[in-house]
Motif scaffolding. Structure first.
Motif, short mmCIF file in Angstrom:
data_model
loop_
_atom_site.label_atom_id
_atom_site.label_comp_id
_atom_site.label_asym_id
_atom_site.label_seq_id
_atom_site.Cartn_x
_atom_site.Cartn_y
_atom_site.Cartn_z
N HIS A 313 7.34 -9.74 11.70
CA HIS A 313 7.27 -8.38 12.23
C HIS A 313 8.62 -7.65 12.24
O HIS A 313 8.74 -6.59 12.83
N ARG A 314 9.64 -8.24 11.59
CA ARG A 314 10.93 -7.55 11.49
C ARG A 314 11.31 -7.50 10.01
O ARG A 314 11.69 -8.53 9.44
N ASN A 322 0.51 -2.76 -6.87
CA ASN A 322 0.71 -1.69 -7.86
C ASN A 322 2.11 -1.08 -7.77
O ASN A 322 2.28 0.15 -7.82
N GLY A 323 3.10 -1.93 -7.60
CA GLY A 323 4.49 -1.47 -7.56
C GLY A 323 4.94 -0.92 -6.22
O GLY A 323 6.08 -0.45 -6.10
N VAL A 324 4.08 -0.97 -5.21
CA VAL A 324 4.43 -0.49 -3.87
C VAL A 324 4.65 -1.70 -2.96
O VAL A 324 3.79 -2.59 -2.87
N LYS A 325 5.81 -1.74 -2.31
CA LYS A 325 6.11 -2.83 -1.38
C LYS A 325 5.64 -2.43 0.03
O LYS A 325 5.94 -1.32 0.50
N TYR A 326 4.92 -3.32 0.69
CA TYR A 326 4.43 -3.09 2.06
C TYR A 326 5.24 -3.95 3.02
O TYR A 326 5.26 -5.18 2.89
N VAL A 327 5.90 -3.30 3.98
CA VAL A 327 6.84 -3.99 4.87
C VAL A 327 6.43 -3.78 6.32
O VAL A 327 6.24 -2.65 6.79
N ASN A 328 6.31 -4.89 7.03
CA ASN A 328 5.91 -4.91 8.44
C ASN A 328 7.16 -4.97 9.31
O ASN A 328 7.82 -5.99 9.40
N ASP A 329 7.47 -3.86 9.96
CA ASP A 329 8.57 -3.81 10.92
C ASP A 329 8.03 -3.35 12.28
O ASP A 329 8.60 -2.49 12.94
N SER A 330 6.90 -3.96 12.67
CA SER A 330 6.29 -3.60 13.95
C SER A 330 7.23 -3.83 15.13
O SER A 330 7.09 -3.22 16.19
N VAL A 420 8.23 2.19 -0.83
CA VAL A 420 8.02 1.21 0.24
C VAL A 420 7.11 1.85 1.28
O VAL A 420 7.39 2.95 1.76
N VAL A 421 6.01 1.20 1.61
CA VAL A 421 5.22 1.58 2.78
C VAL A 421 5.76 0.78 3.95
O VAL A 421 5.64 -0.45 3.98
N LEU A 422 6.40 1.47 4.88
CA LEU A 422 7.13 0.82 5.96
C LEU A 422 6.48 1.13 7.31
O LEU A 422 6.46 2.29 7.74
N LEU A 423 5.95 0.11 7.95
CA LEU A 423 5.54 0.24 9.35
C LEU A 423 6.77 -0.02 10.22
O LEU A 423 7.22 -1.16 10.34
N SER A 424 7.34 1.03 10.76
CA SER A 424 8.46 0.89 11.70
C SER A 424 8.30 2.00 12.73
O SER A 424 8.87 3.09 12.60
N GLU A 438 0.53 -7.95 17.82
CA GLU A 438 -0.86 -7.61 17.47
C GLU A 438 -0.89 -6.44 16.49
O GLU A 438 -1.68 -6.43 15.54
N ARG A 439 -0.01 -5.46 16.71
CA ARG A 439 0.08 -4.32 15.79
C ARG A 439 0.49 -4.78 14.39
O ARG A 439 -0.11 -4.38 13.39
N GLY A 440 1.51 -5.64 14.32
CA GLY A 440 1.97 -6.13 13.02
C GLY A 440 0.94 -6.98 12.32
O GLY A 440 0.81 -6.93 11.08
N GLU A 441 0.21 -7.77 13.08
CA GLU A 441 -0.82 -8.63 12.48
C GLU A 441 -1.96 -7.79 11.89
O GLU A 441 -2.51 -8.13 10.83
N LEU A 442 -2.32 -6.69 12.57
CA LEU A 442 -3.36 -5.83 12.02
C LEU A 442 -2.87 -5.15 10.74
O LEU A 442 -3.61 -5.03 9.77
#
Length: 451
Positions: A313-314, A322-330, A420-424, A438-442
């Motif tokens: 989560h960090r 498809n060339g897009v990086k998904y990063v979980n920074d909850s 980059v799709v960044l959840l932060s 829980e947010r990061g896991e979803l």
């Protein structure tokens, strides 16, 4: 600390409160667990505890007075303004918390780590360093397992590495870590503490009881943290990525150096540290300082720093689609943490932000978002507040989501190859989730489903 036969009220029936109640029952205390939520809100989570003999006062709080209760143990998520805590203090009933309780029963030296940002990564990294050095090391506290669950499984030759929050530190009395580490202090939790002065004072309680033979590790580059060197009774050891230090851990000509009472020793080139980003360099310096003062060799520090992958989560890369990086920074639960996440990337960002504001100002976060993001997807309780700051900063491409699932799908739809799709979120998770995990896991699960 003798609790046998004592009447103890545990306030807050979350993870920490349940662990405390169970621990005290094992010590033959007379335990009452209270929470302002009704029993049907717990979905059976309390059934085993209540079957063991713990009494429950759920939906409302019991009266607290001498003779009724001998001790009140308050969970860190419960503010000190709730009625049972206020009554206890007014009427002379002692109030403590899970961290202090664990400390009273511990036989093991503590390394305690706090700070606004970086404390989880630093705590996990310190634990890995000591395991590599051959120690039986417990990593817990505000990260992972509550300390009372396992503290008695560790002895004098082991080490306990505890992440501690300002909420936990509010209730300490005799807590005395062998090493106290503060990563940084920036505005956070002002909805609870009220002012930066009160928030800083809570953090500083980590070292209040230190004395001869104890160490306080501080961030030299952060003015608020550096200033605490003047009030800690422990021996101060600084870390810095911007200054050459007379003593401590610092960066010089691309290398991490250690200087403790003599000439500087090279630990490793900073480019070889496994966890990316300038903020993680600070975390690595801090962890190296905390371990080095207790005798861990530079070779062992290097070994772990080269391989430690970071924490969940960090800035956790979930997938590339498809060339897009998904990063979980909850774990980015305040603007400063999310600023560091934005700074870690040099490619266009589709940012998911929003949740519950903890009294923070989003101005600087929005200014950086203007530079770093191609699209912002906003959601949660303070979405309007973030949108206002973003538009004032010049961000124009803003999408609003009604739910977390919708936000992730919107980000996915807006992303282009190379993004980059960044959840932060820059916010707490409590408006939609129990916690940031829980947010990061979803987020992870939705991304896996997309993949």
């Amino acid at each position: 600390m003798d609790v046998k036969g004592k009447k103890i009220l545990v306030v807050g029936a979350g993870k920490s409160g349940i662990s405390v109640a169970r621990f005290l029952m094992q010590k033959e205390a007379i335990v009452t667990l209270t929470d302002n939520r009704d029993r049907d809100k717990f979905n059976g989570e309390l059934d085993d505890l209540l079957a063991s003999g713990v009494r429950a006062e759920l939906g409302s709080y019991p009266e607290v007075a001498p003779g009724v209760f001998d001790l009140v143990v308050v969970s860190p998520g419960v503010p000190p303004t709730v009625a049972p805590v206020v009554s206890a203090r007014e009427r002379g009933v002692p109030v403590t918390g899970e961290l202090e309780l664990a400390w009273r029963f511990a036989r093991t030296p503590f390394i305690a780590i706090t700070g606004t940002n970086g404390k989880t990564t630093t705590t996990a990294l310190v634990g890995e360093i000591f395991r590599a050095a051959g120690y039986k090391a417990l990593v817990g506290g505000n990260i992972g397992v509550p300390l009372v669950d396992v503290v008695e499984d560790y002895g004098p030759g082991d080490i306990i590495v505890a992440e501690v929050s300002s909420f936990q530190l509010e209730t300490v009395e005799f807590f005395r870590p062998r090493v106290a580490l503060i990563t940084n202090i920036t505005p956070d939790h002002l909805d609870r503490h009220g002012t930066m002065e009160a928030y800083t004072a809570a953090k500083a309680k980590i070292f209040t009881r230190q004395g001869d033979g104890d160490y306080t590790v501080l961030n030299y580059d952060d003015p608020k943290t550096r200033a605490l060197a003047g009030i800690t009774p422990g021996k101060v050891i600084f870390f810095s990525r911007r200054h050459i230090l007379e003593e401590g851990v610092f960066v010089h000509k691309g290398n991490m150096l250690l200087r403790l009472g003599g000439s500087a020793t090279e630990i490793m080139p900073i480019k070889d540290i496994a966890i990316p980003g300038g903020h993680n360099l600070e975390n690595a310096l801090a962890a190296a300082a905390a371990a080095a003062v207790l005798g861990v060799s530079p070779a062992l520090l290097e070994q772990t720093l080269r391989t430690f992958p970071g924490v969940a989560h960090r800035l956790e890369t979930v997938a590339e689609i498809n060339g897009v990086k998904y990063v979980n920074d909850s774990k980015g639960t305040n603007p400063e943490a999310s600023i560091k996440a934005l700074e870690a990337f040099d490619r266009p960002i589709v940012l998911l932000a929003g949740g519950r504001n903890k009294g923070s100002d989003f101005t600087e976060f929005a200014r950086l978002a203007r530079q770093k993001t191609r699209v912002m997807v906003i959601l949660g309780e303070c979405a309007a507040e973030i949108e206002q700051a973003a538009r004032q900063a010049g961000v124009t491409n803003i999408l609003k989501a009604a739910s977390f699932n919708e936000a992730v799908l919107m980000a996915h739809g807006a992303a282009k190859s190379g993004d980059v799709v960044l959840l932060s979120p820059a916010c707490a998770s409590w408006d939609m989730f129990k916690n940031y995990e829980e947010r990061g896991e979803l987020f992870r699960q939705i991304v896996y489903d997309l993949k």
